[in-house]
Design a protein around this motif. Structure first.
Motif, short mmCIF file in Angstrom:
data_model
loop_
_atom_site.label_atom_id
_atom_site.label_comp_id
_atom_site.label_asym_id
_atom_site.label_seq_id
_atom_site.Cartn_x
_atom_site.Cartn_y
_atom_site.Cartn_z
N THR A 6 0.82 -1.21 0.00
CA THR A 6 0.00 0.00 0.00
C THR A 6 0.85 1.26 0.00
O THR A 6 1.73 1.43 0.86
CB THR A 6 -0.92 0.02 1.23
N ASP A 7 0.62 2.13 -0.96
CA ASP A 7 1.21 3.47 -1.00
C ASP A 7 0.08 4.48 -0.83
O ASP A 7 -0.95 4.37 -1.49
CB ASP A 7 1.92 3.72 -2.33
N ARG A 8 0.26 5.48 0.06
CA ARG A 8 -0.86 6.39 0.35
C ARG A 8 -0.34 7.75 0.82
O ARG A 8 0.85 7.94 1.06
CB ARG A 8 -1.78 5.78 1.41
N ASP A 9 -1.28 8.67 0.96
CA ASP A 9 -1.05 10.00 1.52
C ASP A 9 0.11 10.75 0.86
O ASP A 9 1.06 11.18 1.53
CB ASP A 9 -0.79 9.89 3.04
N PRO A 10 0.04 10.96 -0.46
CA PRO A 10 1.12 11.69 -1.14
C PRO A 10 1.14 13.17 -0.78
O PRO A 10 0.09 13.78 -0.55
CB PRO A 10 0.79 11.49 -2.63
N VAL A 11 2.35 13.74 -0.75
CA VAL A 11 2.54 15.16 -0.43
C VAL A 11 3.48 15.75 -1.47
O VAL A 11 4.60 15.26 -1.67
CB VAL A 11 3.16 15.34 0.98
N TRP A 12 3.05 16.82 -2.13
CA TRP A 12 3.90 17.51 -3.11
C TRP A 12 4.92 18.39 -2.42
O TRP A 12 4.63 19.04 -1.41
CB TRP A 12 3.05 18.41 -4.00
N SER A 13 6.12 18.46 -2.98
CA SER A 13 7.07 19.50 -2.58
C SER A 13 6.59 20.82 -3.17
O SER A 13 5.90 20.84 -4.19
CB SER A 13 8.47 19.17 -3.07
N PRO A 14 6.90 21.96 -2.54
CA PRO A 14 6.39 23.25 -3.03
C PRO A 14 6.77 23.57 -4.47
O PRO A 14 6.01 24.24 -5.17
CB PRO A 14 7.00 24.26 -2.05
N ASP A 15 7.93 23.08 -4.92
CA ASP A 15 8.34 23.38 -6.30
C ASP A 15 7.77 22.40 -7.32
O ASP A 15 8.00 22.53 -8.52
CB ASP A 15 9.86 23.44 -6.42
N GLY A 16 7.00 21.40 -6.83
CA GLY A 16 6.34 20.46 -7.72
C GLY A 16 7.23 19.40 -8.33
O GLY A 16 6.79 18.66 -9.21
N THR A 17 8.47 19.26 -7.86
CA THR A 17 9.39 18.29 -8.45
C THR A 17 9.42 16.96 -7.71
O THR A 17 9.88 15.96 -8.27
CB THR A 17 10.82 18.85 -8.49
N LYS A 18 8.95 16.92 -6.45
CA LYS A 18 9.03 15.71 -5.64
C LYS A 18 7.67 15.35 -5.07
O LYS A 18 6.83 16.22 -4.82
CB LYS A 18 10.02 15.90 -4.47
N ILE A 19 7.46 14.06 -4.84
CA ILE A 19 6.28 13.57 -4.15
C ILE A 19 6.76 12.65 -3.02
O ILE A 19 7.43 11.64 -3.27
CB ILE A 19 5.34 12.78 -5.07
N ALA A 20 6.44 13.03 -1.78
CA ALA A 20 6.71 12.17 -0.64
C ALA A 20 5.42 11.44 -0.29
O ALA A 20 4.33 12.01 -0.40
CB ALA A 20 7.21 12.99 0.55
N TYR A 21 5.52 10.20 0.13
CA TYR A 21 4.31 9.43 0.43
C TYR A 21 4.62 8.33 1.44
O TYR A 21 5.79 7.96 1.64
CB TYR A 21 3.70 8.84 -0.84
N THR A 22 3.58 7.83 2.06
CA THR A 22 3.71 6.72 2.99
C THR A 22 3.71 5.42 2.21
O THR A 22 2.83 5.19 1.38
CB THR A 22 2.57 6.71 4.01
N CYS A 23 4.69 4.59 2.47
CA CYS A 23 4.84 3.35 1.71
C CYS A 23 5.06 2.19 2.68
O CYS A 23 5.30 2.39 3.86
CB CYS A 23 6.01 3.46 0.72
N GLY A 24 5.01 1.00 2.15
CA GLY A 24 5.25 -0.19 2.96
C GLY A 24 5.98 -1.24 2.16
O GLY A 24 5.43 -2.32 1.91
N PRO A 25 7.19 -0.95 1.70
CA PRO A 25 7.88 -1.85 0.78
C PRO A 25 8.14 -3.24 1.33
O PRO A 25 8.21 -4.21 0.58
CB PRO A 25 9.18 -1.11 0.47
N THR A 26 8.27 -3.35 2.66
CA THR A 26 8.52 -4.67 3.25
C THR A 26 7.23 -5.34 3.69
O THR A 26 7.22 -6.51 4.05
CB THR A 26 9.47 -4.56 4.45
N GLY A 27 6.14 -4.57 3.71
CA GLY A 27 4.85 -5.13 4.08
C GLY A 27 4.61 -5.25 5.57
O GLY A 27 3.51 -5.59 6.00
#
Length: 222
Positions: A6-27
């Motif tokens: 599950t990947d969720r709750d994305p957040v844009w950086s102010p300049d629009g170049t990055k997206i931070a988000y909550t992830c669960g790569p190991t589950g």
């Protein structure tokens, strides 16, 4: 993203170049991931149980939900993931969440969950000082966000599972009043005002996206 976790709750950086988000790569635990706006440049931030909430307006810092001494707290760090600072020490069994920087970057609002139906909006200075409960009324507040002019939009219900009404208040909790909504609108979740102050975006209890004029005169559903 496209993966089996599950990947969720994305957040844009102010300049629009990055997206931070909550992830669960190991589950098995919550993590913070960052990627470029085109999906390239994936990076797993090496902080266990972190969840990004917001960037400062200048993009130099990130406020996030951190896991400290078995409790979810509010932390901040530089946008290069250095210099982690714990801002709260509330030690709530249900945690703190959804922290947001004010438009000038000087204040942070967040939700504190005391259990049951009791969720409150708190504000503090960006260094963690001046912690203040703005609602403190044994009701449920599920979402809060800043207006471009520095006030706070939030929703409130008598209990979780009931319809949420939309309110606004000043940064110190004064001037609280119900926000006008279009006729027939009874439940407002995740309210967010557009930068030009013309529209408010929100979800209903069935997770449909709505847009209304900020004066409450009309709304559109998507």
């Amino acid at each position: 993203t496209y993966n089996s976790t599950t990947d969720r709750d994305p957040v844009w950086s102010p300049d629009g170049t990055k997206i931070a988000y909550t992830c669960g790569p190991t589950g098995d635990k919550r993590m913070m991931c960052v990627m470029n706006s085109d999906g390239t440049g994936y990076y797993l931030v090496p902080i266990d149980y972190a969840a990004p909430d917001d960037y400062t307006p200048d993009g130099t810092k990130i406020v996030f939900t951190c896991y400290m001494n078995n409790y979810d707290e509010v932390c901040k760090m530089n946008s290069d993931y250095t210099n982690i600072v714990q801002l709260t020490n509330m030690r709530l069994s249900n945690g703190t969440m959804f922290s947001r920087y004010s438009p000038d970057g000087q204040k942070i609002i967040f939700l504190a969950y005391f259990g049951g139906d009791n969720l409150d909006v708190y504000v503090m200075n960006s260094d963690g000082s001046g912690l203040t409960n703005l609602t403190n009324n044994n009701k449920a507040t599920a979402d809060a966000s800043w207006t471009p002019d520095g006030r706070i939009l939030f929703n409130e219900a008598i209990a979780l599972g009931y319809d949420f009404k939309l309110y606004v208040m000043n940064t110190n909790g004064s001037g609280r009043q119900e926000w006008p909504v279009p006729q027939g609108v009874t439940d407002v979740n995740s309210p967010q005002m557009s930068d030009d102050e013309r529209f408010i975006f929100y979800f209903d209890n069935e997770h449909f996206l709505h847009v209304m004029y900020a004066d409450g005169s009309a709304e559109m559903s998507y």
